[in-house]
Design a protein around this motif. Structure first.
Motif, short mmCIF file in Angstrom:
data_model
loop_
_atom_site.label_atom_id
_atom_site.label_comp_id
_atom_site.label_asym_id
_atom_site.label_seq_id
_atom_site.Cartn_x
_atom_site.Cartn_y
_atom_site.Cartn_z
N ASN A 1 0.81 -1.22 0.00
CA ASN A 1 0.00 0.00 0.00
C ASN A 1 0.84 1.26 0.00
O ASN A 1 0.30 2.37 -0.08
CB ASN A 1 -0.92 0.02 1.23
CG ASN A 1 -1.92 -1.11 1.24
OD1 ASN A 1 -2.18 -1.73 0.21
ND2 ASN A 1 -2.50 -1.39 2.40
N PHE A 2 2.16 1.09 0.09
CA PHE A 2 3.04 2.24 0.22
C PHE A 2 4.18 2.14 -0.79
O PHE A 2 4.33 1.12 -1.46
CB PHE A 2 3.59 2.32 1.66
CG PHE A 2 2.51 2.29 2.70
CD1 PHE A 2 1.86 3.45 3.08
CD2 PHE A 2 2.13 1.09 3.29
CE1 PHE A 2 0.85 3.43 4.03
CE2 PHE A 2 1.13 1.05 4.24
CZ PHE A 2 0.48 2.22 4.60
N GLU A 3 4.99 3.19 -0.88
CA GLU A 3 6.13 3.17 -1.80
C GLU A 3 7.07 2.04 -1.43
O GLU A 3 7.16 1.64 -0.26
CB GLU A 3 6.87 4.51 -1.75
CG GLU A 3 6.09 5.67 -2.33
CD GLU A 3 6.92 6.94 -2.35
OE1 GLU A 3 8.16 6.84 -2.15
OE2 GLU A 3 6.35 8.02 -2.58
N GLU A 4 7.78 1.54 -2.42
CA GLU A 4 8.68 0.41 -2.21
C GLU A 4 9.69 0.71 -1.11
O GLU A 4 10.32 1.77 -1.10
CB GLU A 4 9.41 0.06 -3.50
CG GLU A 4 10.25 -1.20 -3.42
CD GLU A 4 10.87 -1.56 -4.76
OE1 GLU A 4 11.60 -2.56 -4.81
OE2 GLU A 4 10.62 -0.84 -5.74
N GLU A 5 9.84 -0.22 -0.17
CA GLU A 5 10.77 -0.16 0.96
C GLU A 5 10.43 0.94 1.98
O GLU A 5 11.22 1.20 2.88
CB GLU A 5 12.22 0.03 0.47
CG GLU A 5 12.71 -1.08 -0.43
CD GLU A 5 12.62 -2.46 0.22
OE1 GLU A 5 12.80 -2.56 1.44
OE2 GLU A 5 12.37 -3.43 -0.51
N ALA A 6 9.27 1.58 1.85
CA ALA A 6 8.87 2.57 2.85
C ALA A 6 8.43 1.92 4.14
O ALA A 6 8.46 2.53 5.21
CB ALA A 6 7.76 3.46 2.30
N LEU A 7 7.97 0.66 4.04
CA LEU A 7 7.49 -0.08 5.19
C LEU A 7 7.99 -1.51 5.10
O LEU A 7 7.99 -2.11 4.02
CB LEU A 7 5.95 -0.07 5.21
CG LEU A 7 5.25 -0.95 6.26
CD1 LEU A 7 5.37 -0.31 7.64
CD2 LEU A 7 3.78 -1.15 5.89
N VAL A 8 8.43 -2.06 6.23
CA VAL A 8 8.73 -3.49 6.29
C VAL A 8 7.82 -4.11 7.34
O VAL A 8 7.46 -3.46 8.34
CB VAL A 8 10.21 -3.78 6.61
CG1 VAL A 8 11.11 -3.28 5.49
CG2 VAL A 8 10.63 -3.16 7.93
N SER A 9 7.44 -5.36 7.12
CA SER A 9 6.52 -6.02 8.04
C SER A 9 6.83 -7.50 8.09
O SER A 9 7.41 -8.05 7.16
CB SER A 9 5.07 -5.80 7.58
OG SER A 9 4.83 -6.49 6.36
#
Length: 442
Positions: A251-259
Protein backbone atom coordinates in the motif's frame (compact mmCIF):
# COMPACT_ATOMS: atom_id res chain seq x y z
CA UNK A 1 45.59 -5.15 23.42
CA UNK A 2 46.66 -6.29 19.98
CA UNK A 3 44.49 -6.92 16.94
CA UNK A 4 45.41 -10.59 17.18
CA UNK A 5 44.22 -10.75 20.78
CA UNK A 6 40.86 -9.29 19.81
CA UNK A 7 40.37 -11.75 16.97
CA UNK A 8 41.38 -14.66 19.18
CA UNK A 9 38.84 -13.63 21.83
CA UNK A 10 36.08 -12.96 19.32
CA UNK A 11 36.43 -16.29 17.57
CA UNK A 12 36.67 -18.09 20.91
CA UNK A 13 33.39 -16.56 22.15
CA UNK A 14 31.83 -17.63 18.85
CA UNK A 15 32.42 -21.25 19.88
CA UNK A 16 30.02 -20.87 22.83
CA UNK A 17 26.68 -22.13 21.59
CA UNK A 18 28.15 -22.66 18.12
CA UNK A 19 25.95 -24.28 15.47
CA UNK A 20 27.10 -26.59 12.64
CA UNK A 21 26.79 -23.80 10.05
CA UNK A 22 29.00 -21.22 11.83
CA UNK A 23 26.22 -19.47 13.71
CA UNK A 24 25.40 -19.42 17.43
CA UNK A 25 22.36 -20.50 19.43
CA UNK A 26 22.68 -18.51 22.63
CA UNK A 27 19.33 -17.22 23.80
CA UNK A 28 18.94 -15.06 26.89
CA UNK A 29 19.01 -16.87 30.21
CA UNK A 30 20.23 -20.20 28.83
CA UNK A 31 23.34 -22.12 29.83
CA UNK A 32 25.07 -20.86 26.68
CA UNK A 33 24.29 -17.32 27.79
CA UNK A 34 25.79 -18.17 31.19
CA UNK A 35 28.99 -19.38 29.57
CA UNK A 36 29.49 -16.12 27.67
CA UNK A 37 28.73 -14.17 30.83
CA UNK A 38 31.31 -16.19 32.73
CA UNK A 39 33.81 -15.41 29.98
CA UNK A 40 32.96 -11.68 30.20
CA UNK A 41 33.46 -11.76 33.98
CA UNK A 42 36.73 -13.63 33.54
CA UNK A 43 38.07 -11.06 31.06
CA UNK A 44 37.25 -8.29 33.52
CA UNK A 45 38.86 -10.15 36.41
CA UNK A 46 42.07 -10.66 34.44
CA UNK A 47 42.24 -6.89 33.99
CA UNK A 48 41.40 -6.12 37.60
CA UNK A 49 38.04 -4.53 36.78
CA UNK A 50 35.05 -4.63 39.10
CA UNK A 51 32.03 -6.51 37.73
CA UNK A 52 28.49 -5.60 38.69
CA UNK A 53 25.24 -7.38 37.78
CA UNK A 54 22.02 -5.45 38.25
CA UNK A 55 18.48 -6.61 38.97
CA UNK A 56 17.61 -7.39 35.34
CA UNK A 57 20.84 -9.25 34.55
CA UNK A 58 22.83 -6.48 32.88
CA UNK A 59 26.59 -6.93 33.41
CA UNK A 60 29.01 -4.03 33.82
CA UNK A 61 32.83 -4.18 33.85
CA UNK A 62 34.00 -0.98 35.55
CA UNK A 63 37.21 0.97 34.96
CA UNK A 64 37.31 3.64 37.66
CA UNK A 65 39.68 6.46 36.77
CA UNK A 66 38.12 8.99 39.14
CA UNK A 67 36.21 7.70 42.20
CA UNK A 68 32.73 9.19 42.33
CA UNK A 69 32.66 10.30 38.70
CA UNK A 70 29.97 9.16 36.29
CA UNK A 71 30.57 6.47 33.68
CA UNK A 72 30.76 6.38 29.92
CA UNK A 73 29.12 3.10 28.90
CA UNK A 74 30.21 1.12 25.84
CA UNK A 75 29.06 -2.32 24.75
CA UNK A 76 26.15 -4.30 23.32
CA UNK A 77 24.77 -7.80 24.03
CA UNK A 78 25.95 -11.42 24.04
CA UNK A 79 22.59 -13.18 23.58
CA UNK A 80 21.54 -14.33 20.12
CA UNK A 81 18.50 -15.30 18.13
CA UNK A 82 17.75 -19.03 17.74
CA UNK A 83 20.24 -20.29 15.13
CA UNK A 84 21.52 -16.72 14.91
CA UNK A 85 24.76 -15.14 13.77
CA UNK A 86 27.96 -14.92 15.78
CA UNK A 87 28.52 -11.21 15.08
CA UNK A 88 25.20 -9.62 16.09
CA UNK A 89 25.70 -8.07 19.51
CA UNK A 90 28.74 -10.07 20.54
CA UNK A 91 31.02 -8.00 18.32
CA UNK A 92 30.01 -4.82 20.15
CA UNK A 93 30.72 -6.34 23.58
CA UNK A 94 34.11 -7.75 22.55
CA UNK A 95 35.04 -4.49 20.85
CA UNK A 96 33.99 -2.64 23.99
CA UNK A 97 36.18 -4.80 26.23
CA UNK A 98 39.23 -4.42 24.01
CA UNK A 99 38.68 -0.69 23.51
CA UNK A 100 38.50 -0.28 27.29
CA UNK A 101 41.72 -2.25 27.76
CA UNK A 102 43.48 -0.03 25.20
CA UNK A 103 42.24 3.13 26.91
CA UNK A 104 43.33 1.87 30.33
CA UNK A 105 46.77 0.99 28.96
CA UNK A 106 47.05 4.50 27.55
CA UNK A 107 46.22 6.07 30.91
CA UNK A 108 48.64 3.79 32.76
CA UNK A 109 51.37 4.69 30.30
CA UNK A 110 51.12 8.30 31.41
CA UNK A 111 48.22 9.51 29.36
CA UNK A 112 45.94 12.23 30.69
CA UNK A 113 43.60 11.07 33.45
CA UNK A 114 40.09 11.41 32.01
CA UNK A 115 37.33 13.19 33.94
CA UNK A 116 34.90 10.28 33.55
CA UNK A 117 35.04 6.58 34.27
CA UNK A 118 34.42 3.83 31.73
CA UNK A 119 32.16 0.76 31.89
CA UNK A 120 31.71 -2.03 29.38
CA UNK A 121 28.18 -3.43 29.38
CA UNK A 122 26.59 -6.70 28.31
CA UNK A 123 22.86 -5.93 28.15
CA UNK A 124 20.37 -8.67 29.01
CA UNK A 125 17.92 -9.98 26.39
CA UNK A 126 18.48 -7.51 23.59
CA UNK A 127 17.23 -10.02 21.04
CA UNK A 128 13.88 -10.86 22.64
CA UNK A 129 13.88 -14.25 20.95
CA UNK A 130 13.08 -16.10 24.16
CA UNK A 131 11.54 -13.32 26.25
CA UNK A 132 9.48 -10.56 24.67
CA UNK A 133 9.91 -7.66 24.34
CA UNK A 134 13.40 -7.17 22.97
CA UNK A 135 15.92 -4.55 24.17
CA UNK A 136 14.81 -5.50 27.68
CA UNK A 137 17.87 -4.97 29.83
CA UNK A 138 18.81 -1.54 28.48
CA UNK A 139 15.18 -0.42 28.54
CA UNK A 140 14.84 -1.34 32.22
CA UNK A 141 18.14 0.43 32.92
CA UNK A 142 16.85 3.51 31.10
CA UNK A 143 13.56 3.49 33.00
CA UNK A 144 11.47 2.76 29.90
CA UNK A 145 10.33 -0.68 31.07
CA UNK A 146 9.34 -1.75 34.58
CA UNK A 147 11.82 -4.19 36.10
CA UNK A 148 9.22 -6.15 38.06
CA UNK A 149 7.03 -6.62 35.02
CA UNK A 150 9.96 -7.74 32.91
CA UNK A 151 11.10 -10.25 35.54
CA UNK A 152 7.63 -11.78 35.34
CA UNK A 153 7.74 -12.23 31.54
CA UNK A 154 7.63 -15.92 30.58
CA UNK A 155 8.93 -17.81 27.58
CA UNK A 156 6.90 -20.33 25.58
CA UNK A 157 7.76 -23.06 28.11
CA UNK A 158 6.49 -20.97 31.01
CA UNK A 159 9.90 -20.07 32.46
CA UNK A 160 10.05 -16.50 33.75
CA UNK A 161 12.92 -14.06 33.30
CA UNK A 162 13.40 -14.13 37.06
CA UNK A 163 13.64 -17.93 37.08
CA UNK A 164 15.98 -18.03 34.09
CA UNK A 165 18.40 -15.45 35.50
CA UNK A 166 18.34 -17.10 38.92
CA UNK A 167 18.99 -20.47 37.29
CA UNK A 168 22.16 -19.30 35.57
CA UNK A 169 23.33 -17.24 38.56
CA UNK A 170 22.95 -13.81 37.01
CA UNK A 171 19.99 -12.19 38.74
CA UNK A 172 22.06 -9.53 40.43
CA UNK A 173 21.47 -6.98 43.16
CA UNK A 174 24.30 -4.57 42.36
CA UNK A 175 23.79 -0.88 41.77
CA UNK A 176 24.28 -0.06 38.09
CA UNK A 177 26.81 2.67 37.24
CA UNK A 178 25.46 6.17 36.65
CA UNK A 179 25.88 7.06 32.96
CA UNK A 180 27.06 10.23 31.31
CA UNK A 181 27.07 8.95 27.71
CA UNK A 182 26.93 5.72 25.72
CA UNK A 183 28.52 4.26 22.59
CA UNK A 184 27.73 1.06 20.71
CA UNK A 185 29.23 -0.50 17.61
CA UNK A 186 27.34 -3.17 15.68
CA UNK A 187 27.23 -4.91 12.34
CA UNK A 188 24.98 -3.03 9.93
CA UNK A 189 22.55 -5.89 9.22
CA UNK A 190 22.06 -4.32 5.81
CA UNK A 191 24.16 -3.87 2.70
CA UNK A 192 24.55 -0.10 2.32
CA UNK A 193 28.13 0.08 3.64
CA UNK A 194 29.19 -2.98 1.66
CA UNK A 195 27.58 -1.66 -1.51
CA UNK A 196 29.27 1.73 -1.17
CA UNK A 197 32.66 0.33 -0.13
CA UNK A 198 32.67 2.12 3.23
CA UNK A 199 33.81 0.89 6.63
CA UNK A 200 31.92 2.96 9.20
CA UNK A 201 28.28 4.01 9.42
CA UNK A 202 27.50 6.98 11.66
CA UNK A 203 23.93 6.29 12.75
CA UNK A 204 21.87 9.46 12.95
CA UNK A 205 18.35 8.09 13.56
CA UNK A 206 16.19 5.01 14.01
CA UNK A 207 12.94 3.90 12.39
CA UNK A 208 9.53 4.00 14.03
CA UNK A 209 8.53 0.51 15.19
CA UNK A 210 5.46 -1.13 16.58
CA UNK A 211 4.22 -4.65 17.13
CA UNK A 212 0.74 -6.13 17.21
CA UNK A 213 -0.10 -8.96 19.58
CA UNK A 214 -2.77 -11.02 17.79
CA UNK A 215 -4.84 -13.80 19.33
CA UNK A 216 -7.09 -15.82 17.01
CA UNK A 217 -9.75 -17.83 18.88
CA UNK A 218 -11.60 -20.55 17.02
CA UNK A 219 -13.15 -23.82 18.14
CA UNK A 220 -11.36 -27.12 18.64
CA UNK A 221 -12.87 -30.04 16.69
CA UNK A 222 -11.97 -33.30 14.94
CA UNK A 223 -10.14 -32.87 11.64
CA UNK A 224 -11.69 -36.02 10.21
CA UNK A 225 -15.23 -35.90 11.56
CA UNK A 226 -16.10 -32.18 11.43
CA UNK A 227 -17.73 -30.96 8.24
CA UNK A 228 -15.86 -28.09 6.58
CA UNK A 229 -18.89 -25.84 6.90
CA UNK A 230 -19.00 -26.45 10.67
CA UNK A 231 -15.40 -25.57 11.42
CA UNK A 232 -14.07 -22.47 13.14
CA UNK A 233 -10.40 -22.99 12.33
CA UNK A 234 -8.11 -20.51 14.07
CA UNK A 235 -5.12 -21.56 11.98
CA UNK A 236 -6.83 -20.88 8.65
CA UNK A 237 -7.74 -17.39 9.82
CA UNK A 238 -4.25 -16.83 11.24
CA UNK A 239 -2.66 -17.86 7.93
CA UNK A 240 -4.68 -15.14 6.20
CA UNK A 241 -3.48 -12.61 8.78
CA UNK A 242 0.14 -13.56 8.03
CA UNK A 243 -0.49 -12.74 4.36
CA UNK A 244 -2.27 -9.51 5.30
CA UNK A 245 0.75 -8.38 7.30
CA UNK A 246 3.02 -9.20 4.38
CA UNK A 247 0.82 -7.60 1.74
CA UNK A 248 0.14 -4.33 3.60
CA UNK A 249 3.59 -3.10 2.51
CA UNK A 250 2.21 -2.92 -1.04
CA UNK A 251 0.00 0.00 0.00
CA UNK A 252 3.04 2.24 0.22
CA UNK A 253 6.13 3.17 -1.80
CA UNK A 254 8.68 0.41 -2.21
CA UNK A 255 10.77 -0.16 0.96
CA UNK A 256 8.87 2.57 2.85
CA UNK A 257 7.49 -0.08 5.19
CA UNK A 258 8.73 -3.49 6.29
CA UNK A 259 6.52 -6.02 8.04
CA UNK A 260 6.63 -9.57 9.28
CA UNK A 261 5.11 -12.22 11.49
CA UNK A 262 8.07 -13.78 13.24
CA UNK A 263 6.42 -15.80 15.97
CA UNK A 264 3.38 -18.07 15.90
CA UNK A 265 2.10 -20.59 18.45
CA UNK A 266 -0.69 -23.06 17.90
CA UNK A 267 -3.09 -24.82 20.26
CA UNK A 268 -3.63 -27.69 20.72
CA UNK A 269 -1.07 -28.40 17.96
CA UNK A 270 -2.39 -31.90 17.32
CA UNK A 271 -2.42 -33.45 13.83
CA UNK A 272 -6.06 -34.52 14.19
CA UNK A 273 -7.53 -31.45 15.87
CA UNK A 274 -8.74 -28.24 14.23
CA UNK A 275 -6.84 -25.39 15.94
CA UNK A 276 -8.71 -23.58 18.67
CA UNK A 277 -6.15 -20.80 19.26
CA UNK A 278 -3.28 -19.20 17.41
CA UNK A 279 -1.10 -16.47 18.86
CA UNK A 280 1.13 -14.41 16.58
CA UNK A 281 3.16 -11.23 16.70
CA UNK A 282 3.22 -8.80 13.78
CA UNK A 283 6.03 -6.28 13.35
CA UNK A 284 5.65 -2.98 11.45
CA UNK A 285 8.56 -0.60 10.80
CA UNK A 286 9.05 2.57 8.79
CA UNK A 287 10.95 5.82 8.98
CA UNK A 288 7.51 7.47 8.93
CA UNK A 289 5.25 7.07 11.99
CA UNK A 290 2.30 7.99 9.77
CA UNK A 291 2.99 5.04 7.47
CA UNK A 292 3.16 2.61 10.40
CA UNK A 293 -0.06 3.98 11.85
CA UNK A 294 -1.79 3.81 8.46
CA UNK A 295 -0.66 0.20 7.98
CA UNK A 296 -1.87 -0.66 11.48
CA UNK A 297 -5.29 0.87 10.85
CA UNK A 298 -5.59 -0.97 7.55
CA UNK A 299 -4.71 -4.26 9.22
CA UNK A 300 -7.21 -3.73 12.02
CA UNK A 301 -10.00 -3.16 9.53
CA UNK A 302 -9.03 -6.24 7.52
CA UNK A 303 -8.75 -8.38 10.64
CA UNK A 304 -12.18 -7.28 11.85
CA UNK A 305 -13.68 -8.27 8.50
CA UNK A 306 -11.84 -11.59 8.63
CA UNK A 307 -13.22 -12.37 12.09
CA UNK A 308 -16.74 -11.75 10.85
CA UNK A 309 -16.18 -13.83 7.71
CA UNK A 310 -14.90 -16.84 9.70
CA UNK A 311 -17.29 -16.37 12.62
CA UNK A 312 -14.46 -16.38 15.14
CA UNK A 313 -12.95 -13.96 17.62
CA UNK A 314 -9.70 -12.10 17.02
CA UNK A 315 -8.09 -9.93 19.71
CA UNK A 316 -5.41 -7.43 18.72
CA UNK A 317 -3.30 -5.34 21.07
CA UNK A 318 -0.61 -2.76 20.40
CA UNK A 319 2.68 -3.23 22.20
CA UNK A 320 6.40 -2.45 22.05
CA UNK A 321 5.95 0.88 20.29
CA UNK A 322 9.21 2.73 19.71
CA UNK A 323 9.27 6.23 18.32
CA UNK A 324 11.94 7.49 15.95
CA UNK A 325 15.12 8.31 17.80
CA UNK A 326 17.52 11.00 16.63
CA UNK A 327 21.09 10.69 17.83
CA UNK A 328 22.93 13.87 18.89
CA UNK A 329 24.49 15.70 15.98
CA UNK A 330 27.68 16.10 17.99
CA UNK A 331 27.92 12.32 18.31
CA UNK A 332 27.40 11.75 14.61
CA UNK A 333 30.07 14.34 13.85
CA UNK A 334 32.40 12.70 16.39
CA UNK A 335 32.07 9.36 14.58
CA UNK A 336 32.73 11.03 11.24
CA UNK A 337 35.78 12.82 12.60
CA UNK A 338 37.30 9.74 14.26
CA UNK A 339 36.73 7.63 11.14
CA UNK A 340 38.35 10.28 8.95
CA UNK A 341 41.34 10.50 11.32
CA UNK A 342 41.80 6.74 10.93
CA UNK A 343 41.48 6.92 7.15
CA UNK A 344 38.19 4.99 7.15
CA UNK A 345 35.37 5.63 4.73
CA UNK A 346 32.29 6.81 6.60
CA UNK A 347 28.72 7.90 5.86
CA UNK A 348 25.61 8.80 7.81
CA UNK A 349 23.07 6.01 8.02
CA UNK A 350 19.75 5.10 9.64
CA UNK A 351 19.03 2.00 11.64
CA UNK A 352 15.88 0.09 10.75
CA UNK A 353 16.55 -2.44 13.51
CA UNK A 354 16.32 -1.72 17.20
CA UNK A 355 19.45 -1.57 19.34
CA UNK A 356 20.29 -0.93 22.98
CA UNK A 357 21.50 2.52 21.97
CA UNK A 358 17.91 3.39 21.02
CA UNK A 359 16.93 2.96 24.68
CA UNK A 360 20.08 4.60 26.02
CA UNK A 361 19.73 7.62 23.74
CA UNK A 362 16.60 8.54 25.68
CA UNK A 363 18.59 9.23 28.86
CA UNK A 364 22.14 10.19 27.79
CA UNK A 365 23.80 11.38 24.58
CA UNK A 366 24.57 8.22 22.62
CA UNK A 367 26.72 7.22 19.67
CA UNK A 368 25.80 4.34 17.35
CA UNK A 369 28.23 3.01 14.76
CA UNK A 370 27.97 0.31 12.11
CA UNK A 371 30.51 -1.82 10.29
CA UNK A 372 29.66 -3.72 7.07
CA UNK A 373 27.64 -6.94 6.88
CA UNK A 374 28.45 -9.22 3.95
CA UNK A 375 25.32 -9.48 1.74
CA UNK A 376 23.37 -7.64 4.45
CA UNK A 377 22.54 -10.95 6.09
CA UNK A 378 21.59 -11.02 9.78
CA UNK A 379 19.78 -13.13 12.38
CA UNK A 380 20.90 -16.31 10.67
CA UNK A 381 23.94 -18.55 10.58
CA UNK A 382 25.17 -17.04 7.32
CA UNK A 383 25.74 -13.66 8.98
CA UNK A 384 29.33 -12.53 8.30
CA UNK A 385 31.68 -9.58 8.75
CA UNK A 386 35.37 -9.68 7.85
CA UNK A 387 38.16 -9.58 10.40
CA UNK A 388 39.49 -6.44 8.74
CA UNK A 389 36.21 -4.59 9.19
CA UNK A 390 35.92 -5.75 12.81
CA UNK A 391 39.41 -4.44 13.55
CA UNK A 392 38.72 -1.12 11.85
CA UNK A 393 35.56 -0.78 13.91
CA UNK A 394 37.49 -1.56 17.09
CA UNK A 395 39.92 1.25 16.27
CA UNK A 396 37.03 3.65 15.65
CA UNK A 397 35.23 2.68 18.87
CA UNK A 398 38.45 3.11 20.86
CA UNK A 399 38.90 6.65 19.55
CA UNK A 400 35.26 7.55 20.15
CA UNK A 401 35.27 6.11 23.68
CA UNK A 402 38.47 7.98 24.47
CA UNK A 403 36.80 11.21 23.41
CA UNK A 404 33.72 10.39 25.50
CA UNK A 405 35.63 9.74 28.74
CA UNK A 406 37.29 13.10 28.14
CA UNK A 407 33.91 14.84 28.03
CA UNK A 408 32.81 14.76 24.39
CA UNK A 409 29.06 15.22 23.76
CA UNK A 410 28.55 17.17 27.00
CA UNK A 411 28.64 20.53 25.20
CA UNK A 412 25.98 20.72 22.53
CA UNK A 413 25.29 17.03 22.98
CA UNK A 414 21.81 17.20 24.46
CA UNK A 415 19.44 14.35 23.78
CA UNK A 416 17.17 15.03 20.80
CA UNK A 417 13.51 14.41 21.46
CA UNK A 418 11.90 11.36 19.95
CA UNK A 419 9.11 11.94 17.50
CA UNK A 420 5.92 11.55 19.51
CA UNK A 421 5.44 11.89 23.25
CA UNK A 422 7.80 10.58 25.89
CA UNK A 423 5.82 7.44 26.52
CA UNK A 424 5.66 6.35 22.91
CA UNK A 425 8.88 4.36 23.14
CA UNK A 426 7.76 2.44 26.19
CA UNK A 427 6.22 -0.99 26.22
CA UNK A 428 2.49 -0.50 25.78
CA UNK A 429 1.08 -3.75 27.01
CA UNK A 430 -2.64 -3.28 26.59
CA UNK A 431 -3.29 -0.05 24.76
CA UNK A 432 -5.92 0.38 22.11
CA UNK A 433 -7.26 -3.17 22.21
CA UNK A 434 -8.18 -2.83 18.61
CA UNK A 435 -10.26 -5.77 17.45
CA UNK A 436 -12.50 -8.07 19.43
CA UNK A 437 -15.09 -9.52 17.08
CA UNK A 438 -17.32 -12.12 18.68
CA UNK A 439 -18.39 -15.28 16.94
CA UNK A 440 -18.37 -18.99 17.61
CA UNK A 441 -15.48 -19.54 19.97
CA UNK A 442 -14.26 -22.40 22.10
Amino acid sequence: MTAEAFLQDFHHVATIGATPNNGVHRQAGTDEDRQTRDWFAGFAAEHGWEVRVDGIGNMFALLEFRPGAKFVLIGSHLDSQPLGGRFDGAYGVLAGLHAAARIEANVRAGGELPPFNLAVVNWFNEEGGRFAPSIMGSSVYAGIMDRGQMLDVRDLQGVSVREALTGIGYLGTDEAPEPVSYAEIHIEQGRILEREGLTIGAVDSSWYTQKLDIEVLGEQSHTGATAMADRHDALVAASKIVLMVHDVTGNFEEEALVSSVGQLTLEPNSPIVVARRVHLVADLRSNSPEIVKSARDSLLADVAALAEEHDIRINVKDFDIRANQYYPESGVELTEKMAANLGLGVRRIQTMAGHDSVAMNRIVPSVMMFIPSVDGVSHCEREFTTDADMLAGLDALTEVALELVNGALLDGGSIPAAEGDATSAAVVADSSGAVATAGATA
